[in-house]
Design a protein around this motif. Structure first.
Motif, PDB file in Angstrom:
ATOM      1  N   LEU A   1       6.738  -5.644   0.987  1.00 56.87           N
ATOM      2  CA  LEU A   1       6.705  -4.219   1.326  1.00 56.87           C
ATOM      3  C   LEU A   1       6.502  -3.393   0.069  1.00 56.87           C
ATOM      4  O   LEU A   1       7.102  -3.655  -0.966  1.00 56.87           O
ATOM      5  N   ARG A   2       5.676  -2.395   0.201  1.00 50.92           N
ATOM      6  CA  ARG A   2       5.489  -1.404  -0.866  1.00 50.92           C
ATOM      7  C   ARG A   2       5.664  -0.025  -0.249  1.00 50.92           C
ATOM      8  O   ARG A   2       4.822   0.434   0.517  1.00 50.92           O
ATOM      9  N   GLU A   3       6.792   0.594  -0.528  1.00 49.58           N
ATOM     10  CA  GLU A   3       6.983   1.964  -0.053  1.00 49.58           C
ATOM     11  C   GLU A   3       6.146   2.907  -0.910  1.00 49.58           C
ATOM     12  O   GLU A   3       6.045   2.748  -2.124  1.00 49.58           O
ATOM     13  N   LEU A   4       5.557   3.902  -0.259  1.00 51.98           N
ATOM     14  CA  LEU A   4       4.620   4.793  -0.927  1.00 51.98           C
ATOM     15  C   LEU A   4       5.209   6.180  -1.093  1.00 51.98           C
ATOM     16  O   LEU A   4       5.750   6.757  -0.143  1.00 51.98           O
ATOM     17  N   ASN A   5       5.090   6.687  -2.294  1.00 57.90           N
ATOM     18  CA  ASN A   5       5.424   8.071  -2.586  1.00 57.90           C
ATOM     19  C   ASN A   5       4.133   8.873  -2.692  1.00 57.90           C
ATOM     20  O   ASN A   5       3.030   8.323  -2.730  1.00 57.90           O
ATOM     21  N   GLU A   6       4.244  10.157  -2.716  1.00 57.34           N
ATOM     22  CA  GLU A   6       3.073  11.008  -2.852  1.00 57.34           C
ATOM     23  C   GLU A   6       2.308  10.639  -4.121  1.00 57.34           C
ATOM     24  O   GLU A   6       2.868  10.570  -5.206  1.00 57.34           O
ATOM     25  N   GLY A   7       1.012  10.359  -3.961  1.00 62.62           N
ATOM     26  CA  GLY A   7       0.178  10.012  -5.098  1.00 62.62           C
ATOM     27  C   GLY A   7       0.010   8.532  -5.345  1.00 62.62           C
ATOM     28  O   GLY A   7      -0.850   8.133  -6.125  1.00 62.62           O
ATOM     29  N   ASP A   8       0.829   7.689  -4.681  1.00 61.85           N
ATOM     30  CA  ASP A   8       0.675   6.249  -4.874  1.00 61.85           C
ATOM     31  C   ASP A   8      -0.645   5.743  -4.290  1.00 61.85           C
ATOM     32  O   ASP A   8      -1.206   4.764  -4.779  1.00 61.85           O
ATOM     33  N   VAL A   9      -1.113   6.387  -3.244  1.00 63.34           N
ATOM     34  CA  VAL A   9      -2.400   6.058  -2.645  1.00 63.34           C
ATOM     35  C   VAL A   9      -3.257   7.308  -2.659  1.00 63.34           C
ATOM     36  O   VAL A   9      -2.829   8.380  -2.221  1.00 63.34           O
ATOM     37  N   LYS A  10      -4.457   7.190  -3.195  1.00 64.64           N
ATOM     38  CA  LYS A  10      -5.375   8.325  -3.238  1.00 64.64           C
ATOM     39  C   LYS A  10      -6.076   8.467  -1.887  1.00 64.64           C
ATOM     40  O   LYS A  10      -6.438   7.472  -1.247  1.00 64.64           O
ATOM     41  N   LYS A  11      -6.277   9.706  -1.463  1.00 58.94           N
ATOM     42  CA  LYS A  11      -6.915   9.984  -0.178  1.00 58.94           C
ATOM     43  C   LYS A  11      -8.336  10.499  -0.397  1.00 58.94           C
ATOM     44  O   LYS A  11      -8.580  11.329  -1.271  1.00 58.94           O
ATOM     45  N   VAL A  12      -9.246   9.990   0.412  1.00 58.71           N
ATOM     46  CA  VAL A  12     -10.634  10.452   0.402  1.00 58.71           C
ATOM     47  C   VAL A  12     -10.949  11.031   1.773  1.00 58.71           C
ATOM     48  O   VAL A  12     -10.715  10.385   2.799  1.00 58.71           O
ATOM     49  N   LEU A  13     -11.454  12.236   1.792  1.00 59.66           N
ATOM     50  CA  LEU A  13     -11.779  12.933   3.031  1.00 59.66           C
ATOM     51  C   LEU A  13     -13.289  13.035   3.183  1.00 59.66           C
ATOM     52  O   LEU A  13     -13.957  13.654   2.352  1.00 59.66           O
ATOM     53  N   PHE A  14     -13.824  12.414   4.226  1.00 59.21           N
ATOM     54  CA  PHE A  14     -15.245  12.532   4.546  1.00 59.21           C
ATOM     55  C   PHE A  14     -15.439  13.701   5.506  1.00 59.21           C
ATOM     56  O   PHE A  14     -14.799  13.764   6.561  1.00 59.21           O
TER      57      PHE A  14
END
Length: 531
Positions: free
Chosen positions: A246-259
């Motif tokens: 398990l990897r809990e995610l905080n804001e910024g841990d995963v980058k978001k791309v919006l198409f």
């Protein structure tokens, strides 16, 4: 007691609708939560939830769960059935945003991995909520299911939006051929589920291939919950689990791309904004490099429930000029740009009306197509010399026929701009007869440039003075071109780069789209073959 002398704890008391593990009378459970909580609090690395030797940190009915040869085994028999679906529940508490990886092997019947789940009242070891389905029935393998919740959320190969009730399920895109996806799963061996939950976007993958994706469009949705492993009621069955991380995610841990995909345009196979955006988004979601992509169709801005107010990059794939979707969303995009968000524009989306958005696009991506200055012929472009840049990593020289725009209007002295794809177009691209839009096919300035043998840039990277990044790519007219691995990789690399994600040395590796992949999600029906 299970095999190997492993004790499986009975469920602790439930004092609220949410499972309260921290009871003063249950000191061992409280201690295990503190230990696991310390492990997963950083949100940076995957941590094991199963040590391969004991079921410490898990709760389930000891009649059905045991440790055997270093794996968790759940089994029912004719002599020892379960009346209801029963679960082995991780007692680390509720998890909101996360990545979860679980290896599984199913002997027969049906199982699943529960996440963002809630305890069922008056049913020991019972859970309801999201489930990554595991089944010997091909219909259900890889699907997203709402256990005691909303039933089917997304079938294998579907991307859906689910409303307040289970029958309010809309398939917004196909993400693959259900049969082709199934071919990546070993029905008799070990497979790995990879579940990503970020905000309201849920993505399920098996062996690196996306099987299902869904979102809930109602405020009454599951935002966090418990993790569990299912043993299904019914015929005797056996399921095994191992390597649970398990990897809990905080804001910024995963980058978001919006198409931002524009409305339908040119007809089947051309300017496929929706289909192209979904294809590229799926490739990013399968890349496992810390990015999650979402697509908004029809030139719209994402609804508030989608939770995409803070992307790291936006990708615009749409018609341009007076039909450019940026005209409707200029303020929203500018706000993101001011915050350092990257911008990438594909094909017609690099063209704007100079008086309205020209200076804006010089600031966003460093250049644009200007009618009367730039041209948009269709030609075979050969890219032999690629610059050393993160966007070109893993890309081999290639040639491909497309509507490659050139002679773009760039910033003065190419300030901040690195040409990525450059070629020498033949003069025939400027004299080929065309009945319409002559102002787009030639002009004295571009003719002089081509006659002089000046190289023309058809894709470029831009580093903004504020530190933000931009990218322009003039290809992308023909949808089938996304089947070219180098053509596709250079765009994926660029999107990742604009999101300020390190581009792997081999580039963003993705599966070559099949014919089925290319044909799905197109705006127009495939024309019937002529006799």
């Amino acid at each position: 007691m299970g095999k190997s002398g492993v004790s499986v704890r009975r469920p602790v008391a439930r004092s609220t609708p949410l499972f309260r593990f921290m009871k003063k009378s249950n000191l061992p459970t409280f201690v295990s939560i503190l230990c696991f909580g310390a492990l997963i609090s950083s949100g940076n690395e995957f941590v094991p939830l199963f040590d391969g030797e004991t079921i410490d940190g898990w709760e389930g009915d000891p009649k059905f769960w045991r440790i055997e040869d270093g794996v968790i085994v759940g089994e029912t028999t004719k002599e020892n059935p379960t009346k209801h679906n029963t679960f082995l529940i991780w007692d680390g508490g509720e998890v909101a945003d996360f990545e979860l990886k679980v290896e599984f092997k199913l002997t027969n019947h049906n199982s699943g991995v529960q996440y963002r789940s809630f305890p069922l009242k008056d049913r020991p070891w019972g859970l309801g909520g999201y489930q990554a389905d595991i089944a010997d029935d091909p219909k259900w393998m890889g699907a997203a299911y709402g256990e005691q919740y909303k039933r089917l959320l997304a079938s294998r190969g579907e991307k859906t939006v689910v409303g307040k009730f289970g029958d309010e399920r809309t398939v917004i895109a196909q993400i693959g051929d259900p049969d082709e996806i199934l071919s990546h799963i070993d029905p008799n061996g070990w497979n790995e589920y990879h579940i990503t939950a970020v905000g309201n976007q849920i993505i399920q993958r098996i062996n690196g291939v996306t099987t299902a994706e869904f979102s809930e469009s109602t405020p009454e949705r599951l935002e966090k919950g418990l993790i569990g492993l299912q043993l299904h009621a019914g015929p005797p069955m056996k399921v095994s689990f191992r390597n649970i991380r398990l990897r809990e995610l905080n804001e910024g841990d995963v980058k978001k791309v919006l198409f931002l995909a524009g409305p339908k345009s040119h007809g089947y196979g051309a300017h496929e904004h929706k289909a192209g955006s979904h294809l590229l988004a799926r490739a990013l979601n399968e890349s496992d490099i810390g990015v999650i992509a979402q697509v908004v169709e029809e030139g719209k801005w994402p609804a508030s429930w989608m939770g995409y107010n803070n992307p790291s990059a936006i990708v615009i794939y749409s018609d341009g000029y007076e039909w450019h979707l940026a005209k409707d969303h200029q303020d929203e995009i500018q706000k993101l740009v001011d915050e350092g968000v990257g911008v990438a524009c594909l094909h017609f989306a690099v063209e704007v009306e100079p008086a309205e958005l020209g200076p804006t696009f010089l600031n966003w991506i460093g250049g644009f197509f200007e009618v009367g200055w730039s041209v948009n012929p269709k030609w075979d472009a050969s890219f032999e010399d690629l610059p050393s840049h993160p966007v070109t990593r893993g890309v081999a020289p290639f040639s491909i026929y497309d509507e490659w725009y050139y002679h773009m209007r760039f910033r003065p002295d190419m300030e901040g701009i690195t040409p990525i794809l450059s070629a020498h177009p033949p003069v025939e691209t400027l004299i080929k007869p065309r009945e319409r839009h002559q102002e787009r096919i030639t002009n004295p300035t571009v003719r002089a440039s081509v006659d002089a043998g000046e190289i023309q840039h058809v894709a470029w990277a831009y580093e903004r003075p504020d530190g933000g990044l931009g990218f322009g790519f003039t290809g992308g007219d023909f949808h089938t071109n996304w089947m070219n691995d180098d053509f596709r990789k250079i765009v994926l690399n660029a999107i990742v780069w604009t999101a300020k994600i390190p581009v792997p040395e081999e580039g963003v590796v993705s599966r070559t789209p099949s014919v089925f992949d290319i044909e799905m999600n197109q705006d127009y029906p495939k024309p019937a073959k002529k006799r």
